[in-house]
Design an enzyme around this catalytic site. Structure first.
Site, PDB file in Angstrom:
ATOM      1  N   ASP A  10       0.897  -1.169   0.015  1.00 12.54           N
ATOM      2  CA  ASP A  10       0.190   0.134   0.003  1.00 12.54           C
ATOM      3  C   ASP A  10       1.027   1.155   0.019  1.00 12.54           C
ATOM      4  O   ASP A  10       1.699   1.316   0.999  1.00 12.54           O
ATOM      5  CB  ASP A  10      -0.905   0.035   1.150  1.00 12.54           C
ATOM      6  CG  ASP A  10      -1.572   1.192   1.497  1.00 12.54           C
ATOM      7  OD1 ASP A  10      -2.566   1.406   2.412  1.00 12.54           O
ATOM      8  OD2 ASP A  10      -1.698   2.257   0.719  1.00 12.54           O
ATOM      9  N   ASN A  24      -7.500  12.578 -10.198  1.00  9.53           N
ATOM     10  CA  ASN A  24      -8.444  12.848 -11.510  1.00  9.53           C
ATOM     11  C   ASN A  24      -8.375  14.223 -11.476  1.00  9.53           C
ATOM     12  O   ASN A  24      -7.748  15.191 -10.746  1.00  9.53           O
ATOM     13  CB  ASN A  24     -10.037  12.443 -11.240  1.00  9.53           C
ATOM     14  CG  ASN A  24     -10.557  13.035 -10.006  1.00  9.53           C
ATOM     15  OD1 ASN A  24     -10.550  14.213  -9.908  1.00  9.53           O
ATOM     16  ND2 ASN A  24     -10.962  11.863  -8.959  1.00  9.53           N
ATOM     17  N   ASP A  34      -6.067   6.903  -4.977  1.00 11.72           N
ATOM     18  CA  ASP A  34      -6.445   8.513  -4.728  1.00 11.72           C
ATOM     19  C   ASP A  34      -7.135   8.308  -3.444  1.00 11.72           C
ATOM     20  O   ASP A  34      -6.807   9.182  -2.453  1.00 11.72           O
ATOM     21  CB  ASP A  34      -7.157   8.885  -5.999  1.00 11.72           C
ATOM     22  CG  ASP A  34      -7.595  10.530  -5.748  1.00 11.72           C
ATOM     23  OD1 ASP A  34      -8.435  10.868  -6.815  1.00 11.72           O
ATOM     24  OD2 ASP A  34      -6.677  11.071  -5.154  1.00 11.72           O
ATOM     25  N   SER A 117      -3.075   4.962 -13.796  1.00 12.48           N
ATOM     26  CA  SER A 117      -3.985   4.758 -15.234  1.00 12.48           C
ATOM     27  C   SER A 117      -4.385   3.106 -15.412  1.00 12.48           C
ATOM     28  O   SER A 117      -5.066   2.817 -16.208  1.00 12.48           O
ATOM     29  CB  SER A 117      -3.550   5.277 -16.316  1.00 12.48           C
ATOM     30  OG  SER A 117      -3.879   6.795 -16.553  1.00 12.48           O
ATOM     31  N   GLY A 119      -5.769   1.116 -13.220  1.00 14.70           N
ATOM     32  CA  GLY A 119      -6.941   0.647 -12.470  1.00 14.70           C
ATOM     33  C   GLY A 119      -8.253   1.140 -13.168  1.00 14.70           C
ATOM     34  O   GLY A 119      -8.410   0.742 -14.488  1.00 14.70           O
ATOM     35  N   VAL A 120      -8.853   2.016 -12.435  1.00 17.74           N
ATOM     36  CA  VAL A 120     -10.216   2.776 -13.036  1.00 17.74           C
ATOM     37  C   VAL A 120      -9.982   3.041 -14.508  1.00 17.74           C
ATOM     38  O   VAL A 120     -10.898   3.047 -15.272  1.00 17.74           O
ATOM     39  CB  VAL A 120     -10.566   3.824 -12.190  1.00 17.74           C
ATOM     40  CG1 VAL A 120     -11.698   4.657 -12.701  1.00 17.74           C
ATOM     41  CG2 VAL A 120     -11.200   3.457 -10.831  1.00 17.74           C
TER      42      VAL A 120
HETATM   43  N1  APR Z   1      -1.091   1.726  -3.102  1.00 21.87           N
HETATM   44  C1  APR Z   1      -0.553   1.206  -4.220  1.00 21.87           C
HETATM   45  N2  APR Z   1      -1.315   1.162  -5.273  1.00 21.87           N
HETATM   46  C2  APR Z   1      -2.640   0.924  -5.225  1.00 21.87           C
HETATM   47  C3  APR Z   1      -3.355   1.316  -4.002  1.00 21.87           C
HETATM   48  C4  APR Z   1      -2.689   1.571  -2.913  1.00 21.87           C
HETATM   49  N3  APR Z   1      -3.149   1.927  -1.733  1.00 21.87           N
HETATM   50  N4  APR Z   1      -4.709   1.278  -4.285  1.00 21.87           N
HETATM   51  C5  APR Z   1      -4.926   0.966  -5.684  1.00 21.87           C
HETATM   52  N5  APR Z   1      -3.560   0.759  -6.285  1.00 21.87           N
HETATM   53  C6  APR Z   1      -3.145   0.548  -7.565  1.00 21.87           C
HETATM   54  C7  APR Z   1      -4.220  -0.087  -8.535  1.00 21.87           C
HETATM   55  O1  APR Z   1      -4.256  -1.444  -8.380  1.00 21.87           O
HETATM   56  C8  APR Z   1      -3.787   0.294  -9.760  1.00 21.87           C
HETATM   57  O2  APR Z   1      -2.684  -0.656 -10.254  1.00 21.87           O
HETATM   58  O3  APR Z   1      -3.112   1.702  -8.203  1.00 21.87           O
HETATM   59  C9  APR Z   1      -3.185   1.653  -9.617  1.00 21.87           C
HETATM   60  C10 APR Z   1      -3.978   2.884 -10.326  1.00 21.87           C
HETATM   61  O4  APR Z   1      -5.348   2.318 -10.144  1.00 21.87           O
HETATM   62  P1  APR Z   1      -6.439   3.612  -9.717  1.00 21.87           P
HETATM   63  O5  APR Z   1      -6.290   4.006  -8.323  1.00 21.87           O
HETATM   64  O6  APR Z   1      -7.705   3.075 -10.100  1.00 21.87           O
HETATM   65  O7  APR Z   1      -5.885   4.747 -10.575  1.00 21.87           O
HETATM   66  P2  APR Z   1      -6.284   5.115 -12.300  1.00 21.87           P
HETATM   67  O8  APR Z   1      -6.379   3.757 -12.998  1.00 21.87           O
HETATM   68  O9  APR Z   1      -5.132   5.925 -12.374  1.00 21.87           O
HETATM   69  O10 APR Z   1      -7.678   5.968 -12.172  1.00 21.87           O
HETATM   70  C11 APR Z   1      -7.606   6.979 -11.472  1.00 21.87           C
HETATM   71  O11 APR Z   1      -9.580   6.459 -10.171  1.00 21.87           O
HETATM   72  O12 APR Z   1      -9.592   6.522  -8.011  1.00 21.87           O
HETATM   73  C12 APR Z   1      -9.996   7.280  -9.055  1.00 21.87           C
HETATM   74  O13 APR Z   1      -9.992   9.583  -8.257  1.00 21.87           O
HETATM   75  C13 APR Z   1      -9.384   8.730  -9.032  1.00 21.87           C
HETATM   76  O14 APR Z   1     -10.718   9.250 -10.922  1.00 21.87           O
HETATM   77  C14 APR Z   1      -9.373   8.885 -10.571  1.00 21.87           C
HETATM   78  C15 APR Z   1      -9.111   7.582 -11.154  1.00 21.87           C
END
Ligand code: APR
Length: 170
Positions: A10, A24, A34, A117, A119-120
């Site tokens: 984490d 975002n 985030d 980028s 994840g979501v």
């Molecule tokens: N520590 C490290 N990595 C993490 C954690 C954490 N606590 N939580 C999630 N991740 C990883 C996810 O598994 C993924 O590999 O971070 C990476 C990015 O995923 P997202 O957090 O979904 O970010 P992203 O894909 O860039 O999308 C951004 O999601 O949370 C919203 O506000 C954010 O709208 C924005 C969008």
């Protein structure tokens, strides 16, 4: 000579000079990493972010780390994956490049990135890791330690497959 480290953790727990947030354009928090960073940093982070007026995709903004072990947070906004033909690789490259530039200007020597980028925002993990490792290798002499902070062993294995010389932290 800096080193690229791969860790499964984490990112809010890492004691480094600066952690990077996959934000975002509003900079007002969200889910994923985030949400985790805003929860761990505390409410002052949101108050501070409200003064920044948002952030365009590909750019980066610096804030204090507040309650985090990290002294600083760099918030960068990754591209939403469409089809790979909408400048996504260039924008993702800019996220890493601008984050490094801000961290260097701030005098940071240790920095940790999530997989921006992937994840979501749906960016394919391998293609994203290739961009990340490319920019990290460009900045390796400017930092003592660059950490790719993966959130799953599968992600860490992918980074390691792409970068056999990178150091694995347990
Ligand atoms: N520590 C490290 N990595 C993490 C954690 C954490 N606590 N939580 C999630 N991740 C990883 C996810 O598994 C993924 O590999 O971070 C990476 C990015 O995923 P997202 O957090 O979904 O970010 P992203 O894909 O860039 O999308 C951004 O999601 O949370 C919203 O506000 C954010 O709208 C924005 C969008």
């Amino acid at each position: 000579m800096g080193q690229i480290h791969i860790v499964t953790s984490d990112i809010t727990r890492l004691k480094v000079d600066v952690i990077v947030n996959a934000a975002n354009t509003s900079l007002l928090g969200g889910g994923g990493v985030d949400g985790a960073i805003h929860r761990a940093a505390g409410g002052e982070l949101l108050v501070y972010c409200r003064t920044l007026g948002g952030c365009p995709t590909g750019e980066a903004r610096l804030t204090p780390g507040f309650n985090l072990p990290a002294q600083w947070i760099i918030h960068t906004v990754g591209p939403v994956w469409q089809d790979g033909e909408q400048e996504e690789p260039v924008l993702l490259y800019d996220c890493y490049q601008n984050s490094f530039r801000l961290a260097a200007e701030q005098g940071c020597r240790t920095i940790a990135f999530p997989a921006i980028s992937t994840g979501v925002y749906g960016y394919p993990k391998r293609e994203a890791a290739e961009v990340a490792l490319h920019v990290m290798s460009n900045w390796i002499d400017g930092f003592d330690r660059i950490t790719a902070c993966c959130f799953s062993q599968a992600d860490a294995d992918l980074y390691h497959a792409l970068c056999p010389a990178c150091l694995f932290d347990e």
